[in-house]
Design an enzyme around this catalytic site. Structure first.
Site, PDB file in Angstrom:
ATOM      1  N   ASN A   9       4.834  16.192  -7.727  1.00  0.00           N
ATOM      2  CA  ASN A   9       5.984  16.186  -7.970  1.00  0.00           C
ATOM      3  C   ASN A   9       7.257  16.017  -7.344  1.00  0.00           C
ATOM      4  O   ASN A   9       7.637  17.014  -6.308  1.00  0.00           O
ATOM      5  CB  ASN A   9       6.276  17.764  -8.837  1.00  0.00           C
ATOM      6  CG  ASN A   9       7.588  18.057  -9.633  1.00  0.00           C
ATOM      7  OD1 ASN A   9       8.304  16.817  -9.802  1.00  0.00           O
ATOM      8  ND2 ASN A   9       7.736  19.127  -9.987  1.00  0.00           N
ATOM      9  N   TRP A  10       7.786  14.996  -7.145  1.00  0.00           N
ATOM     10  CA  TRP A  10       8.747  14.743  -6.334  1.00  0.00           C
ATOM     11  C   TRP A  10      10.184  15.201  -6.612  1.00  0.00           C
ATOM     12  O   TRP A  10      11.006  15.107  -6.050  1.00  0.00           O
ATOM     13  CB  TRP A  10       9.104  13.239  -5.917  1.00  0.00           C
ATOM     14  CG  TRP A  10       7.741  12.410  -5.632  1.00  0.00           C
ATOM     15  CD1 TRP A  10       6.661  12.923  -5.117  1.00  0.00           C
ATOM     16  CD2 TRP A  10       7.631  11.023  -5.334  1.00  0.00           C
ATOM     17  NE1 TRP A  10       5.505  11.948  -4.789  1.00  0.00           N
ATOM     18  CE2 TRP A  10       6.299  10.720  -4.779  1.00  0.00           C
ATOM     19  CE3 TRP A  10       8.160   9.807  -5.503  1.00  0.00           C
ATOM     20  CZ2 TRP A  10       5.704   9.538  -4.289  1.00  0.00           C
ATOM     21  CZ3 TRP A  10       7.774   8.451  -5.012  1.00  0.00           C
ATOM     22  CH2 TRP A  10       6.455   8.546  -4.626  1.00  0.00           C
ATOM     23  N   LYS A  11      10.135  15.592  -7.639  1.00  0.00           N
ATOM     24  CA  LYS A  11      11.614  16.192  -8.501  1.00  0.00           C
ATOM     25  C   LYS A  11      12.662  15.257  -8.144  1.00  0.00           C
ATOM     26  O   LYS A  11      12.531  14.287  -8.490  1.00  0.00           O
ATOM     27  CB  LYS A  11      11.707  17.852  -7.580  1.00  0.00           C
ATOM     28  CG  LYS A  11      10.737  18.729  -7.728  1.00  0.00           C
ATOM     29  CD  LYS A  11      10.664  19.962  -7.444  1.00  0.00           C
ATOM     30  CE  LYS A  11       9.522  20.773  -7.312  1.00  0.00           C
ATOM     31  NZ  LYS A  11       9.603  22.332  -7.148  1.00  0.00           N
ATOM     32  N   HIS A  95       8.233  22.382 -16.718  1.00  0.00           N
ATOM     33  CA  HIS A  95       8.477  22.817 -15.348  1.00  0.00           C
ATOM     34  C   HIS A  95       9.421  24.115 -15.329  1.00  0.00           C
ATOM     35  O   HIS A  95      10.532  24.284 -16.098  1.00  0.00           O
ATOM     36  CB  HIS A  95       8.827  21.837 -14.361  1.00  0.00           C
ATOM     37  CG  HIS A  95       8.668  22.437 -12.932  1.00  0.00           C
ATOM     38  ND1 HIS A  95       9.677  23.076 -12.419  1.00  0.00           N
ATOM     39  CD2 HIS A  95       7.597  22.011 -12.148  1.00  0.00           C
ATOM     40  CE1 HIS A  95       9.138  23.331 -11.117  1.00  0.00           C
ATOM     41  NE2 HIS A  95       8.030  22.705 -11.037  1.00  0.00           N
ATOM     42  N   GLU A  97      11.730  25.106 -13.342  1.00  0.00           N
ATOM     43  CA  GLU A  97      13.064  24.274 -13.146  1.00  0.00           C
ATOM     44  C   GLU A  97      14.062  23.737 -14.328  1.00  0.00           C
ATOM     45  O   GLU A  97      15.102  24.091 -14.677  1.00  0.00           O
ATOM     46  CB  GLU A  97      13.061  23.310 -11.958  1.00  0.00           C
ATOM     47  CG  GLU A  97      13.003  23.981 -10.612  1.00  0.00           C
ATOM     48  CD  GLU A  97      12.054  23.146  -9.604  1.00  0.00           C
ATOM     49  OE1 GLU A  97      12.094  21.918  -9.831  1.00  0.00           O
ATOM     50  OE2 GLU A  97      11.448  23.742  -8.745  1.00  0.00           O
ATOM     51  N   GLU A 167       2.194  27.715 -12.035  1.00  0.00           N
ATOM     52  CA  GLU A 167       3.251  27.945 -10.859  1.00  0.00           C
ATOM     53  C   GLU A 167       4.028  29.221 -11.027  1.00  0.00           C
ATOM     54  O   GLU A 167       4.938  29.441 -11.601  1.00  0.00           O
ATOM     55  CB  GLU A 167       4.102  26.669 -11.107  1.00  0.00           C
ATOM     56  CG  GLU A 167       3.422  25.310 -11.095  1.00  0.00           C
ATOM     57  CD  GLU A 167       4.463  24.288 -10.526  1.00  0.00           C
ATOM     58  OE1 GLU A 167       4.167  23.562  -9.725  1.00  0.00           O
ATOM     59  OE2 GLU A 167       5.505  24.309 -11.217  1.00  0.00           O
ATOM     60  N   GLY A 173       9.039  26.401  -3.906  1.00  0.00           N
ATOM     61  CA  GLY A 173       9.755  26.024  -2.760  1.00  0.00           C
ATOM     62  C   GLY A 173      10.347  27.173  -1.950  1.00  0.00           C
ATOM     63  O   GLY A 173      11.603  26.912  -1.122  1.00  0.00           O
ATOM     64  N   SER A 213       4.494  26.189  -3.289  1.00  0.00           N
ATOM     65  CA  SER A 213       4.224  26.169  -1.858  1.00  0.00           C
ATOM     66  C   SER A 213       2.868  25.939  -1.287  1.00  0.00           C
ATOM     67  O   SER A 213       2.373  26.309  -0.263  1.00  0.00           O
ATOM     68  CB  SER A 213       4.645  27.598  -1.164  1.00  0.00           C
ATOM     69  OG  SER A 213       6.181  27.657  -1.414  1.00  0.00           O
ATOM     70  N   GLY A 234       4.900  20.215  -4.658  1.00  0.00           N
ATOM     71  CA  GLY A 234       6.251  19.926  -4.710  1.00  0.00           C
ATOM     72  C   GLY A 234       6.627  19.349  -3.208  1.00  0.00           C
ATOM     73  O   GLY A 234       6.676  18.204  -2.738  1.00  0.00           O
ATOM     74  N   GLY A 235       7.377  20.236  -2.490  1.00  0.00           N
ATOM     75  CA  GLY A 235       7.791  19.622  -1.117  1.00  0.00           C
ATOM     76  C   GLY A 235       6.757  18.931  -0.403  1.00  0.00           C
ATOM     77  O   GLY A 235       7.168  17.746   0.249  1.00  0.00           O
TER      78      GLY A 235
HETATM   79  P1  13P Z   1       6.570  23.360  -4.018  1.00  0.00           P
HETATM   80  O1  13P Z   1       5.452  22.726  -3.581  1.00  0.00           O
HETATM   81  O2  13P Z   1       7.827  22.708  -3.238  1.00  0.00           O
HETATM   82  O3  13P Z   1       6.798  24.796  -3.836  1.00  0.00           O
HETATM   83  O4  13P Z   1       7.089  23.221  -5.556  1.00  0.00           O
HETATM   84  C1  13P Z   1       5.779  23.269  -6.374  1.00  0.00           C
HETATM   85  C2  13P Z   1       6.317  22.828  -7.894  1.00  0.00           C
HETATM   86  O5  13P Z   1       7.463  23.126  -8.269  1.00  0.00           O
HETATM   87  C3  13P Z   1       5.429  21.675  -7.933  1.00  0.00           C
HETATM   88  O6  13P Z   1       5.850  21.431  -9.515  1.00  0.00           O
END
Ligand code: 13P
Length: 249
Positions: A9-11, A95, A97, A167, A173, A213, A234-235
């Site tokens: 997920n590149w956000k 998600h 967010e 999640e 994050g 994470s 994510g990251g």
């Molecule tokens: P991180 O891997 O950066 O914690 O993000 C997880 C995430 O929200 C994937 O959708």
């Protein structure tokens, strides 16, 4: 046997040129695996470019959101048909967010899921508790409510096809990953709930990813748990090397 699924997920990261570059690096390093599906979920503006790079490989394309209406005067929104026509197989829905910053609810996520299926997209449905919810002992109740609300009115076949991403909000994050026991506990809870709401067969089929994470150094342990079928990254998905290390784990 459930096929594992690791999705990046590149956000809200990467311009078109940067997205192409990252996708190319992933394609180059990807040795191919039959046991794990790999999905890249770039921002909308990068979908076409990434699709071009992964065309002809086993890597699949996903989007990060969509709107539930079919089409029309909804400025700024993207429809399921548009995502399908851009080459998407998957779409991340609900998600945390989106829930936190854009007021998404289980009811709106449910409408999106139903529309996604109409267009042949497979939803990756996100659920997870906040730290306050966990600390107040309401974690089970919160996750159960989210699963029930998001999956309302879906057929058994649809539930067996989709992906649930657990999640925990406090792990996203933050660098604070859930322990394998914490993650496995909630994954098992979700699978049991699906068994109760649908059937054992559906529960055995539905894939449940962990997100929050996940990194190369903790992925192997998390993925060795019996109810953890993959990761939503994510990251660590913004770096080809670390993303591929997770895939290969
Ligand atoms: P991180 O891997 O950066 O914690 O993000 C997880 C995430 O929200 C994937 O959708």
């Amino acid at each position: 046997m459930r096929k594992r699924i690791v999705a990046g997920n590149w956000k809200m990261n990467k311009t078109v040129a940067e997205a192409s570059e990252l996708a190319q690096a992933i394609v180059q390093g990807f040795t191919g695996t039959d046991s794990c599906e790999v999905v890249l979920c770039p921002p909308f503006t990068d979908l076409a470019a990434v699709q071009q790079v992964i065309a002809g490989t086993a890597i699949k394309l996903g989007a990060q959101n969509m709107y539930w209406e079919e089409k029309g005067a909804f400025t700024g929104e993207i429809s399921a048909a548009m995502l399908k026509s851009a080459g998407c197989h998957y779409v991340i829905l609900g998600h945390s967010e989106r829930r936190q910053y854009f007021a998404e609810t289980d009811a709106s996520v449910n409408k999106k899921i139903l529309r996604a299926f109409e267009h042949g997209l497979i939803p990756i449905v996100c659920v997870g508790e906040t730290l306050a919810e966990r600390q107040s002992g309401r974690m089970h109740q919160v996750v159960e409510e989210q699963v029930r609300g998001c999956l309302a009115n879906l057929t058994a076949e649809q539930v067996a096809t989709l992906v649930i991403a657990y999640e925990p909000v406090w792990a996203i994050g933050t660098g604070v990953v859930a322990t394998t026991e914490q993650a496995q506990e909630v994954h098992a809870l979700i699978r049991d709930l699906v068994a109760k709401l649908y059937s054992m067969q559906v529960a055995e089929a539905v894939r449940i990813q962990y997100g929050g994470s996940m990194k190369p150094d903790n992925a192997g342990q998390l993925l060795s748990q019996k109810d953890i079928d993959g990761g939503l990254i994510g990251g660590a998905s913004l770096d080809a090397k670390s993303f591929l290390e997770i895939v290969h784990a």
